[in-house]
Design an enzyme around this catalytic site. Structure first.
Site, PDB file in Angstrom:
ATOM      1  N   ASP A   1      63.079  43.328  24.044  1.00 54.09           N
ATOM      2  CA  ASP A   1      64.475  42.924  24.074  1.00 54.09           C
ATOM      3  C   ASP A   1      64.977  43.284  22.680  1.00 54.09           C
ATOM      4  O   ASP A   1      64.638  42.607  21.701  1.00 54.09           O
ATOM      5  CB  ASP A   1      64.612  41.421  24.307  1.00 54.09           C
ATOM      6  CG  ASP A   1      66.076  41.054  24.440  1.00 54.09           C
ATOM      7  OD1 ASP A   1      66.875  41.493  23.596  1.00 54.09           O
ATOM      8  OD2 ASP A   1      66.428  40.341  25.387  1.00 54.09           O
ATOM      9  N   HIS A   2      65.750  44.350  22.568  1.00 52.04           N
ATOM     10  CA  HIS A   2      66.005  44.870  21.221  1.00 52.04           C
ATOM     11  C   HIS A   2      66.838  43.905  20.369  1.00 52.04           C
ATOM     12  O   HIS A   2      66.863  44.015  19.156  1.00 52.04           O
ATOM     13  CB  HIS A   2      66.620  46.268  21.262  1.00 52.04           C
ATOM     14  CG  HIS A   2      68.083  46.316  21.579  1.00 52.04           C
ATOM     15  ND1 HIS A   2      68.552  46.263  22.863  1.00 52.04           N
ATOM     16  CD2 HIS A   2      69.183  46.425  20.789  1.00 52.04           C
ATOM     17  CE1 HIS A   2      69.880  46.343  22.839  1.00 52.04           C
ATOM     18  NE2 HIS A   2      70.291  46.439  21.588  1.00 52.04           N
TER      19      HIS A   2
ATOM     20  N   HIS B   1      69.358  39.517  26.547  1.00 58.83           N
ATOM     21  CA  HIS B   1      69.819  39.336  25.162  1.00 58.83           C
ATOM     22  C   HIS B   1      70.418  37.944  24.905  1.00 58.83           C
ATOM     23  O   HIS B   1      70.066  37.281  23.937  1.00 58.83           O
ATOM     24  CB  HIS B   1      70.867  40.386  24.793  1.00 58.83           C
ATOM     25  CG  HIS B   1      70.427  41.804  25.040  1.00 58.83           C
ATOM     26  ND1 HIS B   1      69.134  42.220  24.849  1.00 58.83           N
ATOM     27  CD2 HIS B   1      71.102  42.901  25.464  1.00 58.83           C
ATOM     28  CE1 HIS B   1      69.043  43.511  25.137  1.00 58.83           C
ATOM     29  NE2 HIS B   1      70.224  43.949  25.512  1.00 58.83           N
TER      30      HIS B   1
END
Ligand code: BG6
Length: 485
Positions: free
Chosen positions: A173-174, A236
């Site tokens: 999950d950047h 996110h």
């Protein structure tokens, strides 16, 4: 300290993410001296491409996305690490070509980065296993979305889990790789200041906004099937919520942190049936403006069916049923084609119990902590101070910490940071299977209630802050989004 020598195999090697983020991130790692001489980056995709043709594509995107950081000499050095192999995941014989490329490098660490549609995750892992490419020192990186609901996600995890152990699986999950998110951990667990205030009775409400100015760009095919709830909230926004709401982990061990995040996900009050309609708002943008230029509405975007009900905006009220948080509303909001690119978390604290000085009677005059992730990385605390003059008149002022001003050190882009963690084997900033499934479990009933409702998403003008109903969602609790204060 260079990274350990590795072969990074990039499935989806010609795709948007690889070109825009992953390859530029690897270029940067090389430019700052972190790629060891024998490390290799193998782009993998279905197209028949020669190495030179692939390099030409990678070079063009490095030029575009690295801007002034691009340098011909550095590129030539980075290019030596890059190669290309054609693999069609549905053609098992293609894996033989990959095997040949990897042969003789068994002592290297190996990471398979799957930046492809989630229905290919399991077939690719199975192809790797059949050709004995998945070794005990291999790692696999799964890019979101990991399925489209709890059942599909569980199925993928099950099949991938037969080949790779949980310790070998890096679910990205950047947002967790963003510097300010880690700073939020530092703020909460490296200081004593906020901990006593970080709870019901002290915090009035919390807002999390991830706003984008961009529209669906060229991803309409994917996006129309996905929508903002699955594309952004499931991962996110819920991850940011977890970082804000979790209990202090006992150690910095990856599982200690993931255990605490999981507890938050499991304490989310389920939204079901009528509650969904009351506590969520979905929107879809219509024509308007972005960056001062006119833009089309979602339904007129290329590849979007003209009766699509896909949401490009979501706002929700979330409750966490834990001793720390019960009764404190968390408002989450995300959308495309909003007024600006802005990601922030706003923690608003309770007012003083008795006001003895003259103070403005506005929501600005509350203690508030704003943690901004984008466009700037900063933390700002609003306090009340005396306005100069004879009378004791209070006004809100900000104590600000701008990270780029304070620390002049170069910062890592989220993918650069996360790729480094993969190669070092650090799982802290990656999601564990149970976390992911708990997130889907909470999301699925919302999706179902929307699908069963006759209501269409509320429209909003591109370039605005979303549908009016999103303001009303807070308004009826007596609050407002920060941009409306
Ligand atoms: C991705 C979503 O995960 O995040 C995209 O799929 C979105 O739709 C992107 O644009 C936003 O990331 P960032 O880092 O630009 O805020």
């Amino acid at each position: 300290q260079p990274l350990p020598t590795f072969d990074l195999v990039l499935f989806g090697g010609t795709g948007d993410l690889a070109m825009r983020k992953l390859l530029p991130a690897l270029y940067r790692r090389k430019a700052s001296g972190y790629l060891s001489a024998k490390s290799r980056v193998l782009g993998v995709a279905r197209s028949e491409l020669s190495r030179d043709e692939y390099l030409a594509q990678v070079q063009a995107s490095c030029q575009t996305y690295l801007g002034k950081d691009y340098d011909e000499k550095r590129w030539a050095e980075f290019a030596q690490h890059v190669d290309y192999v054609k693999v069609d995941a549905s053609a098992p014989e293609d894996f033989a070509g990959l095997k040949k490329k990897l042969e003789g490098c068994d002592e290297h660490g190996r990471a398979f980065f799957l930046s492809v549609a989630p229905d290919l995750f399991a077939p690719i892992c199975e192809g790797l296993a059949t050709h004995s490419l998945a070794t005990p020192n291999s790692r696999v990186v799964l890019e979101k979305p990991l399925g489209h609901d709890q059942a599909s996600s569980a199925q993928i995890n099950e099949r991938v889990g037969r080949i790779f152990s949980e310790q070998q699986i890096f679910r990205i999950d950047h947002y967790l790789g963003k510097e300010t998110v880690q700073n939020l951990l530092a703020l909460r667990f490296g200081n004593t200041l906020f901990e006593p205030l970080w709870r019901r009775g002290r915090v009035k409400h919390v807002q999390i906004t991830v706003a984008e100015e961009l529209g669906v760009e060229r991803r309409a095919g994917f996006y129309d099937e996905t929508g903002a709830l699955r594309d952004m909230v499931q991962n996110h926004l819920l991850q940011l919520l977890c970082i804000i709401a979790m209990e202090p982990p006992a150690t910095s061990d990856p599982d200690a942190m993931r255990d605490e995040k999981l507890k938050v996900l499991r304490a989310l009050r389920p939204l079901r049936g009528r509650d969904v309609l009351h506590k969520t708002v979905r929107g879809q943008y219509k024509a308007g403006a972005a960056g001062g230029k006119p833009v089309v509405g979602y339904l007129d975007e290329k590849d979007v069916p003209n009766d699509s009900k896909t949401e490009t905006f979501v706002a929700l009220r979330v409750d966490i049923d834990s001793w720390r948080w019960v009764g404190v509303p968390f408002y989450l909001r995300t959308g495309k084609r909003l007024q600006e690119k802005l990601s922030e978390i706003v923690v608003t604290f309770e007012d003083v119990p008795l006001s003895i000085y003259e103070r403005p009677d506005t929501p600005q005059a509350l203690n508030r902590l704003v943690i901004q992730l984008q466009p700037d990385e900063s933390i700002e605390l609003t306090v009340l101070a005396k306005f100069p003059g004879e009378v004791m008149r209070l006004r809100p002022v900000n104590l600000s910490l701008d990270f780029s001003e304070t620390f002049k050190a170069p910062r890592l882009d989220a993918y650069e940071r996360l790729l480094t963690d993969v190669l070092k084997g650090n799982l802290t900033l990656f999601m564990r299977r149970d976390e992911l499934e708990a997130a889907w479990q909470w999301i699925d009933p919302i999706r179902q209630a929307w699908d069963q409702s006759d209501e269409a998403p509320k429209t909003y003008t591109a370039g605005s802050w979303g549908p009016a109903a999103a303001s009303a969602l807070l308004g009826r609790d007596g609050f407002a989004w920060r941009n409306e204060l």
